[in-house]
Design a protein around this motif. Structure first.
Motif, PDB file in Angstrom:
ATOM      1  N   ARG A   1     -29.200  46.499 -34.855  1.00  0.00           N
ATOM      2  CA  ARG A   1     -29.665  47.636 -35.673  1.00  0.00           C
ATOM      3  C   ARG A   1     -30.866  47.239 -36.520  1.00  0.00           C
TER       4      ARG A   1
ATOM      5  N   ASN B   1     -34.473  48.987 -36.624  1.00  0.00           N
ATOM      6  CA  ASN B   1     -35.020  49.414 -37.921  1.00  0.00           C
ATOM      7  C   ASN B   1     -36.414  48.834 -38.141  1.00  0.00           C
TER       8      ASN B   1
ATOM      9  N   TRP C   1     -24.147  60.714 -34.711  1.00  0.00           N
ATOM     10  CA  TRP C   1     -24.482  59.460 -35.396  1.00  0.00           C
ATOM     11  C   TRP C   1     -23.280  58.516 -35.381  1.00  0.00           C
ATOM     12  N   ARG C   2     -22.177  58.939 -35.993  1.00  0.00           N
ATOM     13  CA  ARG C   2     -20.908  58.196 -35.951  1.00  0.00           C
ATOM     14  C   ARG C   2     -19.762  59.195 -36.074  1.00  0.00           C
TER      15      ARG C   2
ATOM     16  N   THR D   1     -21.998  56.969 -29.588  1.00  0.00           N
ATOM     17  CA  THR D   1     -22.646  57.350 -30.844  1.00  0.00           C
ATOM     18  C   THR D   1     -23.942  56.569 -30.990  1.00  0.00           C
ATOM     19  N   THR D   2     -24.885  57.152 -31.672  1.00  0.00           N
ATOM     20  CA  THR D   2     -26.198  56.514 -31.786  1.00  0.00           C
ATOM     21  C   THR D   2     -26.132  55.217 -32.594  1.00  0.00           C
ATOM     22  N   TYR D   3     -25.268  55.166 -33.608  1.00  0.00           N
ATOM     23  CA  TYR D   3     -25.162  53.986 -34.471  1.00  0.00           C
ATOM     24  C   TYR D   3     -24.453  52.838 -33.772  1.00  0.00           C
ATOM     25  N   ASP D   4     -23.329  53.111 -33.116  1.00  0.00           N
ATOM     26  CA  ASP D   4     -22.494  52.061 -32.531  1.00  0.00           C
ATOM     27  C   ASP D   4     -22.827  51.740 -31.088  1.00  0.00           C
TER      28      ASP D   4
ATOM     29  N   ASP E   1     -29.796  53.321 -36.316  1.00  0.00           N
ATOM     30  CA  ASP E   1     -29.286  53.805 -37.600  1.00  0.00           C
ATOM     31  C   ASP E   1     -30.206  54.894 -38.128  1.00  0.00           C
TER      32      ASP E   1
ATOM     33  N   ARG F   1     -29.675  57.386 -39.974  1.00  0.00           N
ATOM     34  CA  ARG F   1     -29.522  57.683 -41.401  1.00  0.00           C
ATOM     35  C   ARG F   1     -30.501  56.867 -42.230  1.00  0.00           C
ATOM     36  N   THR F   2     -30.634  55.593 -41.911  1.00  0.00           N
ATOM     37  CA  THR F   2     -31.567  54.737 -42.649  1.00  0.00           C
ATOM     38  C   THR F   2     -33.005  55.209 -42.460  1.00  0.00           C
TER      39      THR F   2
END
Length: 548
Positions: free
Chosen positions: A383, A387, A414-415, A431-434, A439, A441-442
């Motif tokens: 991640r 980022n 997202w999650r 999910t996009t995050y996992d 991330d 959201r960040t």
């Protein structure tokens, strides 16, 4: 507001033409000879209007109308007619005819719509009244000074109507409901999904005609923005010093198609008053597990240590650039900046190809070699890699062109709440995050992106990932930030057996739901070919919905 002021300048220039006959000249001076100051700030335009001397009419590209007035515009090549709509007003002008149809009435024109240097030009006289602007002309300095109500401290919106809002996708301002809202379509080039067709390989004229037809049909159903995939597989739809020509132009990667497709695509799009977002697939290097067929200057040939072959659970084989290698990330950024600096695009757009989901990704070696953040968990390191890439790309784009929009279309979830109480009430398997280690959201909270287009490709009745649940979640994520939210819709699912997709009304119901959320400022459809197929009568429903 800056766009609105630019419109005011153009409109007033139309009205001022008769004043600017200096020293007995019969023709108005060229726009480049005149300095324009708006509310104390000098103005510059990238496409100056030209004056028709005998008629004293200022002509501007039709794109000026769409971007600055917030109007919906359409150019019909078949009957040479420009249609401009804003609110309840509709103006139709046909090349060669000395009158326009305005609200059903015939109004005489001093100069008709025209095509000049590949651009559709229209007169501005119809939009130059009642703007409430103070105008001064200094003949010695050849300067027009414009002062708007905002510039004098008066209440804005005292002219002919409310502020039409900013260009959708640009920095700052708020997009309005109606004609200025984003109404986009993705045009995929990978596998020749949307454009160009395999039948057009090596035939520039055929490719150009296919694109014109696609644009006309999309615009006819209300689309005002296209997201064209200019980097499908580590290659390019434009002449590049960094990556090879895409094989989807000629059938052979690295082969020159005989013209600059990207320049053509942008010009045709802008001539219709539509926006052009350059869509880059970031980390997919190729759609094959081997290097056979790749050009000598393809990144997988030149830097095999940067790539990772991937086989998904479905058995498909592709090759990814390793996001853990900083040099690979910089290569992608450099390739994108080549387009940013050379072409008049309206935005840079990335899809959700970061780390692959549902597949083994062998990056153990790069994790050991490039883990300068001291991460103990590979997922956190991954991640961080993404980022860093998003932040550096954002900074690079905005350093080159501060107002150029930069946006990303992530996977729609997202999650899940089961993994994070702040996630959505969904049961998504990916999910996009996992799964993709993105991330989002960040990115939103850090302001690294200007807009986000979550791919909410499920219906209002799909229990595991309901459309309304996800629309609410994403609206909450951007609330209080400067990041614009557009929603990715799935017309390709219409007519399938998945819950909710048995009628085109599903899309309409989703659009109506979006109206309940002020944060949602537009819609984007995947993909162009699915809109053009008109599944279950969707095209007619969109025409009615958007009022085209």
């Amino acid at each position: 507001m800056r766009l609105r002021k630019s419109l005011i300048f153009l409109c007033l220039l139309t009205l001022l033409v008769p004043w600017l006959r200096i020293d007995g000249a019969n023709a108005a001076p060229a726009a480049g000879d005149i300095s324009i100051v708006l509310d104390g700030q000098p103005l510059a335009t990238d496409a100056a209007p030209y004056v028709v001397p005998k008629a004293n009419v200022t002509m501007v590209p039709i794109r000026v109308i769409s971007e600055n007035l917030g109007a919906s515009v359409h150019w019909s090549q078949s009957d040479q007619t420009a249609t401009i709509s804003r609110g309840d007003a509709t103006i139709r002008m046909t090349k060669g005819k000395k009158f326009a149809e305005v609200g059903g009435r015939s109004v005489s024109l001093d100069n008709t719509v025209d095509a000049k240097n590949g651009r559709i030009m229209v007169p501005l006289r119809f939009v130059g009244e009642n703007l409430g602007v103070v105008v001064d002309w200094n003949s010695k300095t050849r300067t027009i000074t414009l002062t708007t109500p905002e510039g004098t401290g008066a209440e804005p919106g005292t002219g002919t109507g409310s502020d039409p809002g900013s260009n959708p996708g640009s920095n700052g301002g708020e997009a309005n409901e109606g004609s200025t809202a984003m109404r986009g379509a993705w045009i995929s080039t990978v596998y020749n999904l949307d454009w160009p067709s395999k039948a057009s390989y090596g035939d520039a004229a055929k490719q150009q005609e296919e694109y014109r037809k696609t644009l006309d049909e999309l615009q006819g159903m209300g689309i005002n923005t296209v997201f064209v995939q200019v980097r499908p597989t580590g290659d390019a739809l434009y002449p590049s010093s960094l990556v090879p020509w895409s094989k989807y132009l000629t059938g052979t990667q690295g082969q020159d198609p005989g013209y600059d497709p990207l320049a053509f695509l942008i010009e045709e799009t802008h001539d219709r008053g539509m926006r052009f977002e350059a869509w880059f697939n970031p980390f997919r290097a190729s759609v094959d597990a081997t290097t056979a067929g790749l050009a000598a200057n393809h990144v997988a040939i030149q830097h095999p240590d940067w790539v990772v072959p991937v086989q998904s659970s479905s058995g498909s084989k592709v090759t990814y650039l390793d996001p853990g290698v900083s040099a690979a990330r910089q290569h992608i950024i450099d390739a994108i900046l080549e387009v940013v600096n050379r072409y008049d695009i309206d935005g840079v757009h990335l899809d959700d190809y970061f780390y692959p989901s549902g597949a083994t990704f062998n990056d153990d070696a790069s994790f050991k070699l490039y883990n300068d953040g001291g991460f103990t968990a590979k997922a956190d390191w991954r991640r961080d890699n993404i980022n860093r890439f998003v932040r550096q790309l954002s900074e690079s784009i905005h350093a080159a062109k501060p107002k150029l929009a930069f946006g990303i279309s992530p996977f729609g979830v997202w999650r899940n709440q089961s993994a994070d109480p702040t996630g959505s009430d969904t049961k998504a398997g990916v999910t996009t995050y996992d799964s993709m280690f993105a991330d989002v959201r960040t990115w939103i909270r850090s302001g690294w992106i200007d807009y986000v287009v979550p791919q909410i490709y499920w219906s209002l009745s799909y229990k595991n990932a309901r459309y309304d649940v996800l629309a609410d979640w994403w609206a909450n994520e951007v609330r209080g930030t400067k990041v614009k939210l557009y929603i990715g819709h799935a017309p390709y699912k219409l007519g399938t057996s998945e819950a909710g997709w048995q009628s085109a009304q599903e899309i309409v119901d989703q659009l109506n739901y979006n109206k309940k959320l002020a944060e949602i400022q537009g819609d984007v459809y995947f993909s162009a070919k699915d809109l053009l197929k008109n599944p279950l009568g969707l095209a007619g429903e969109l025409r009615k919905y958007y009022g085209s």
